[in-house]
Design an enzyme around this catalytic site. Sequence first.
Site, PDB file in Angstrom:
ATOM      1  N   SER A 165       0.959   9.574  -5.172  1.00 36.35           N
ATOM      2  CA  SER A 165       1.211  10.885  -4.578  1.00 36.35           C
ATOM      3  C   SER A 165       2.192  11.708  -5.408  1.00 36.35           C
ATOM      4  O   SER A 165       2.008  12.924  -5.569  1.00 36.35           O
ATOM      5  CB  SER A 165       1.731  10.733  -3.150  1.00 36.35           C
ATOM      6  OG  SER A 165       0.733  10.195  -2.327  1.00 36.35           O
ATOM      7  N   ILE A 181       0.838  -1.206   0.000  1.00 32.55           N
ATOM      8  CA  ILE A 181       0.000   0.000   0.000  1.00 32.55           C
ATOM      9  C   ILE A 181       0.872   1.255   0.000  1.00 32.55           C
ATOM     10  O   ILE A 181       0.585   2.224  -0.710  1.00 32.55           O
ATOM     11  CB  ILE A 181      -0.974  -0.014   1.194  1.00 32.55           C
ATOM     12  CG1 ILE A 181      -1.983  -1.151   1.021  1.00 32.55           C
ATOM     13  CG2 ILE A 181      -1.683   1.332   1.342  1.00 32.55           C
ATOM     14  CD1 ILE A 181      -2.791  -1.452   2.262  1.00 32.55           C
ATOM     15  N   ALA A 237       2.104   1.837  -3.501  1.00 33.09           N
ATOM     16  CA  ALA A 237       1.036   2.351  -4.362  1.00 33.09           C
ATOM     17  C   ALA A 237       0.712   3.807  -4.035  1.00 33.09           C
ATOM     18  O   ALA A 237       0.561   4.642  -4.944  1.00 33.09           O
ATOM     19  CB  ALA A 237      -0.215   1.481  -4.204  1.00 33.09           C
ATOM     20  N   GLU A 238       0.615   4.130  -2.756  1.00 31.60           N
ATOM     21  CA  GLU A 238       0.302   5.508  -2.381  1.00 31.60           C
ATOM     22  C   GLU A 238       1.441   6.455  -2.771  1.00 31.60           C
ATOM     23  O   GLU A 238       1.204   7.596  -3.168  1.00 31.60           O
ATOM     24  CB  GLU A 238       0.016   5.625  -0.887  1.00 31.60           C
ATOM     25  CG  GLU A 238      -0.429   7.025  -0.500  1.00 31.60           C
ATOM     26  CD  GLU A 238      -0.833   7.181   0.952  1.00 31.60           C
ATOM     27  OE1 GLU A 238      -1.355   8.258   1.287  1.00 31.60           O
ATOM     28  OE2 GLU A 238      -0.626   6.245   1.749  1.00 31.60           O
ATOM     29  N   SER A 239       2.668   5.978  -2.695  1.00 32.57           N
ATOM     30  CA  SER A 239       3.819   6.821  -3.034  1.00 32.57           C
ATOM     31  C   SER A 239       3.812   7.221  -4.498  1.00 32.57           C
ATOM     32  O   SER A 239       3.972   8.399  -4.820  1.00 32.57           O
ATOM     33  CB  SER A 239       5.115   6.108  -2.672  1.00 32.57           C
ATOM     34  OG  SER A 239       5.197   5.909  -1.277  1.00 32.57           O
TER      35      SER A 239
END
Length: 159
Positions: A83, A75, A78-80
Site C-alpha cells: 500500500s 498479511i 504484506a498489505e502495508s
Amino acid sequence: MSAAHPSPAEPTAAAAAAPALSAELRAHFAPLLDGTLMERCGMELLTLDAGGGTMSMPVAGNTQPAGLLHGGATIALAESIASFAAILRAREVHGEGAQAVGTSVSALHHRSARTGLVTATAVARHAGRQVASYLVDVHDEAGMLLSTVTVEAMLLPPR
C-alpha cells in the site's frame, strides 16, 4: 544459500532495488502511522519507492495462541508495504495528494516463525494508472520464505 532462501546479509534483488527510506519520506509517513495497526504491530518501513519496498515486523506480540506468527499479521505486513508503494505510484500518476486503497489480498503461507523479525519485500507486477499490483514475499531472519502475498490497490486522484 539458494535463491529460494536468500541470506539476510544478501537481500533479494527487489529489496536492493528500492532505495532506503529518505528522511523526508520517513517524516511524511511517520504521523500517518500514529494509532494504526502498523504502529501496534511494530512495523517499520525500511525501503520504499513506487516499484516496491521492504518493511519489517517483530514476531513477538504478533503471534497466535500456538506461539506462531499470526497469518493475519503477516498479511497486514504484506498489505502495508504494498500500500505504501501504491501511494507513491498514485502520486506519480495523479499528483500530490493522490491515495491508494487495497482492493484484493491473497496469501499463501508456506511456514511460520516463532521469534525474531520478519521482512516483507514488495515488487510491482503491474503499475498502471488506475490499478497497481504487487507480489510480496515475507522471509524470516534466516532468509526462509514464510509467505507469498499478492496485493492489488486502486490508485485514486486527489479529492
